[in-house]
Design a protein around this motif. Structure first.
Motif, mmCIF file in Angstrom:
data_model
loop_
_atom_site.group_PDB
_atom_site.id
_atom_site.type_symbol
_atom_site.label_atom_id
_atom_site.label_comp_id
_atom_site.label_asym_id
_atom_site.label_seq_id
_atom_site.Cartn_x
_atom_site.Cartn_y
_atom_site.Cartn_z
ATOM 1 N N TYR A 123 0.860 -1.183 0.000
ATOM 2 C CA TYR A 123 0.000 0.000 0.000
ATOM 3 C C TYR A 123 0.898 1.236 0.000
ATOM 4 C CZ TYR A 123 -3.283 3.570 1.644
ATOM 5 O OH TYR A 123 -4.040 4.708 1.761
ATOM 6 N N ASN A 124 0.694 2.110 -0.985
ATOM 7 C CA ASN A 124 1.517 3.318 -1.110
ATOM 8 C C ASN A 124 3.011 2.997 -1.111
ATOM 9 O OD1 ASN A 124 -0.687 4.967 -1.294
ATOM 10 N ND2 ASN A 124 -0.535 5.817 0.783
ATOM 11 N N ASP A 125 3.402 1.991 -1.916
ATOM 12 C CA ASP A 125 4.805 1.578 -2.058
ATOM 13 C C ASP A 125 5.408 1.058 -0.755
ATOM 14 O OD1 ASP A 125 4.887 2.268 -4.778
ATOM 15 O OD2 ASP A 125 5.356 4.353 -4.311
ATOM 16 N N ARG A 126 4.591 0.670 0.155
ATOM 17 C CA ARG A 126 5.053 0.047 1.402
ATOM 18 C C ARG A 126 4.535 -1.392 1.439
ATOM 19 N NH1 ARG A 126 2.594 3.335 5.893
ATOM 20 N NH2 ARG A 126 4.277 2.583 7.245
ATOM 21 N N HIS A 127 5.274 -2.280 2.137
ATOM 22 C CA HIS A 127 4.979 -3.713 2.073
ATOM 23 C C HIS A 127 4.892 -4.309 3.468
ATOM 24 C CE1 HIS A 127 5.843 -3.942 -2.316
ATOM 25 N NE2 HIS A 127 6.588 -2.875 -2.029
ATOM 26 N N TRP A 128 4.011 -5.317 3.594
ATOM 27 C CA TRP A 128 3.824 -6.030 4.859
ATOM 28 C C TRP A 128 3.652 -7.528 4.586
ATOM 29 C CZ3 TRP A 128 1.697 -1.346 3.796
ATOM 30 C CH2 TRP A 128 1.808 -0.319 4.749
ATOM 31 N N HIS A 129 4.071 -8.368 5.571
ATOM 32 C CA HIS A 129 3.582 -9.739 5.590
ATOM 33 C C HIS A 129 2.082 -9.677 5.846
ATOM 34 C CE1 HIS A 129 7.864 -10.507 6.893
ATOM 35 N NE2 HIS A 129 7.713 -11.496 5.985
ATOM 36 N N ALA A 130 1.336 -10.622 5.344
ATOM 37 C CA ALA A 130 -0.111 -10.629 5.553
ATOM 38 C C ALA A 130 -0.444 -10.633 7.041
ATOM 39 C CB ALA A 130 -0.730 -11.840 4.863
ATOM 40 N N GLU A 131 0.315 -11.379 7.835
ATOM 41 C CA GLU A 131 0.044 -11.471 9.267
ATOM 42 C C GLU A 131 0.510 -10.209 10.022
ATOM 43 O OE1 GLU A 131 3.873 -13.745 8.396
ATOM 44 O OE2 GLU A 131 1.873 -13.475 7.504
ATOM 45 N N CYS A 132 1.349 -9.393 9.385
ATOM 46 C CA CYS A 132 1.835 -8.164 10.028
ATOM 47 C C CYS A 132 0.996 -6.932 9.680
ATOM 48 C CB CYS A 132 3.289 -7.890 9.621
ATOM 49 S SG CYS A 132 4.473 -9.092 10.238
ATOM 50 N N PHE A 133 0.124 -7.093 8.685
ATOM 51 C CA PHE A 133 -0.681 -5.947 8.249
ATOM 52 C C PHE A 133 -1.904 -5.849 9.159
ATOM 53 C CE2 PHE A 133 -3.546 -3.815 5.047
ATOM 54 C CZ PHE A 133 -2.869 -2.605 5.071
ATOM 55 N N VAL A 134 -1.723 -5.119 10.278
ATOM 56 C CA VAL A 134 -2.764 -5.031 11.309
ATOM 57 C C VAL A 134 -3.008 -3.571 11.659
ATOM 58 C CG1 VAL A 134 -2.181 -7.300 12.271
ATOM 59 C CG2 VAL A 134 -1.078 -5.234 13.185
ATOM 60 N N CYS A 135 -4.134 -3.317 12.305
ATOM 61 C CA CYS A 135 -4.476 -1.968 12.770
ATOM 62 C C CYS A 135 -3.474 -1.530 13.828
ATOM 63 C CB CYS A 135 -5.896 -1.974 13.340
ATOM 64 S SG CYS A 135 -6.392 -0.421 14.128
ATOM 65 N N THR A 136 -2.937 -0.340 13.671
ATOM 66 C CA THR A 136 -1.947 0.148 14.632
ATOM 67 C C THR A 136 -2.575 0.522 15.965
ATOM 68 O OG1 THR A 136 -2.166 2.351 13.664
ATOM 69 C CG2 THR A 136 -0.365 0.980 12.861
ATOM 70 N N ALA A 137 -3.903 0.569 16.025
ATOM 71 C CA ALA A 137 -4.573 0.921 17.280
ATOM 72 C C ALA A 137 -5.030 -0.309 18.053
ATOM 73 C CB ALA A 137 -5.761 1.827 17.011
ATOM 74 N N CYS A 138 -5.689 -1.264 17.351
ATOM 75 C CA CYS A 138 -6.254 -2.420 18.062
ATOM 76 C C CYS A 138 -5.641 -3.751 17.636
ATOM 77 C CB CYS A 138 -7.773 -2.468 17.860
ATOM 78 S SG CYS A 138 -8.277 -2.861 16.151
ATOM 79 N N SER A 139 -4.705 -3.718 16.668
ATOM 80 C CA SER A 139 -4.004 -4.920 16.181
ATOM 81 C C SER A 139 -4.909 -5.892 15.448
ATOM 82 C CB SER A 139 -3.299 -5.649 17.347
ATOM 83 O OG SER A 139 -2.350 -4.793 17.939
ATOM 84 N N ARG A 140 -6.065 -5.454 15.017
ATOM 85 C CA ARG A 140 -6.966 -6.303 14.241
ATOM 86 C C ARG A 140 -6.384 -6.502 12.843
ATOM 87 N NH1 ARG A 140 -12.992 -4.191 13.863
ATOM 88 N NH2 ARG A 140 -12.719 -4.448 16.114
ATOM 89 N N ALA A 141 -6.441 -7.739 12.341
ATOM 90 C CA ALA A 141 -5.902 -8.034 11.014
ATOM 91 C C ALA A 141 -6.671 -7.249 9.951
ATOM 92 C CB ALA A 141 -5.986 -9.526 10.740
#
Length: 279
Positions: A56-74
């Motif tokens: 997203y916007n030239d930034r990359h995440w593992h699928a399991e690491c792409f979580v909400c920075t507030a509540c950690s929801r996937a």
């Protein structure tokens, strides 16, 4: 001899090994990861060929690491919002940053259509006429005492009615003798010239421009037949039930001004002293 099947980068044989294609060229996994794979924004570890890469916007995440920075929801399979480069679930973003609906006071979540007017925000369904409660959408509306009204309801409840055409006055209006007119309806009853912004007068509940009023109700000059003693000028001369403009009060024969001078009359003529001697 068989055709070579080597890594396009290191030229090692790929027979019997796992590989991947990039621009139709085969690469061994080690070269592909070194050249083309990204590090995860969250854990900073390499997103290898066997892991799912979410970008997203030239930034990359593992699928399991792409979580909400507030509540950690996937967030991999759900809508999300972005605040200061931090992905957030819609619920957390709405609770912290979304505009509050001016009507229902609930947050307007990302992805919902938002209506705005003079610094206030509404859900699309909440942006409604205060009287008939129908959504206004992109239609014209008017505000009264901080409340929104569609045009038909505003006309019904608040608009003054024009004395002339009996229709609501929605834009420019004129008030005379505590009665309202549309600007275009407030006209001279004789020539129908608009009277707003100019001098006018009235008689028997009818309005007149000065020219028409003088032409109808004032006596005519015995010389030029134009009205005398008008509302525009009160300078005139009266003699034996006849009237003249000051400039028109001249000798019938020589046209010399008779203002302040002696004169004689001969039937309908007025004559200076000299001309009267030859009459």
């Amino acid at each position: 001899m068989g055709e070579c099947f080597d890594c396009a980068e290191c030229q090692e044989s790929l027979y019997g090994q796992k590989y991947t294609l990039k621009d139709s060229k085969p690469h061994c996994l080690k070269c592909f990861e070194r050249l083309f794979c990204s590090n995860c924004e969250a854990c900073q570890k390499l997103i290898d060929c066997t892991s799912k890469d979410l970008s997203y916007n030239d930034r990359h995440w593992h699928a399991e690491c792409f979580v909400c920075t507030a509540c950690s929801r996937a967030l991999a399979a759900r809508p999300f919002a972005n605040k200061d480069d931090n992905p957030m679930c819609v619920e957390c973003y709405s609770d912290r940053y979304s505009s509050e609906c001016h009507a229902c006071l609930k947050p307007i979540r990302p992805g919902c259509k938002k209506m705005e007017h003079k610094g206030n925000s509404w859900h699309e369904d909440c942006f409604a006429c205060n009287s008939c409660l129908q959504p206004i959408g992109t239609s014209s509306f008017l505000v009264k005492d901080g409340k929104n009204y569609c045009l038909p309801c505003f006309e019904k409840h608040f608009s003054k009615q024009c004395v002339q055409c009996k229709k609501p006055i929605m834009t420019e209006g004129v008030s005379y003798l505590d009665r309202p007119w549309h600007k275009e309806c407030f006209v001279c009853c004789t020539c129908e010239q608009q009277l707003a912004g100019q001098r006018f007068t009235s008689r028997d509940d009818s309005t007149f421009c000065l020219d028409c009023f003088c032409s109808i109700f004032f006596q005519k000059c015995a010389n030029c037949d134009s009205p005398v003693g008008s509302l525009k000028s009160s300078n005139y001369i009266c003699f034996e039930q006849r009237q003249w403009h000051v400039d028109c009060f001249t000798c019938t024969r020589c046209s010399e001004s008779l203002v302040g001078k002696g004169f004689l009359t001969c039937k309908d003529d007025i004559l200076c002293s000299e001309c009267s001697q030859t009459a």
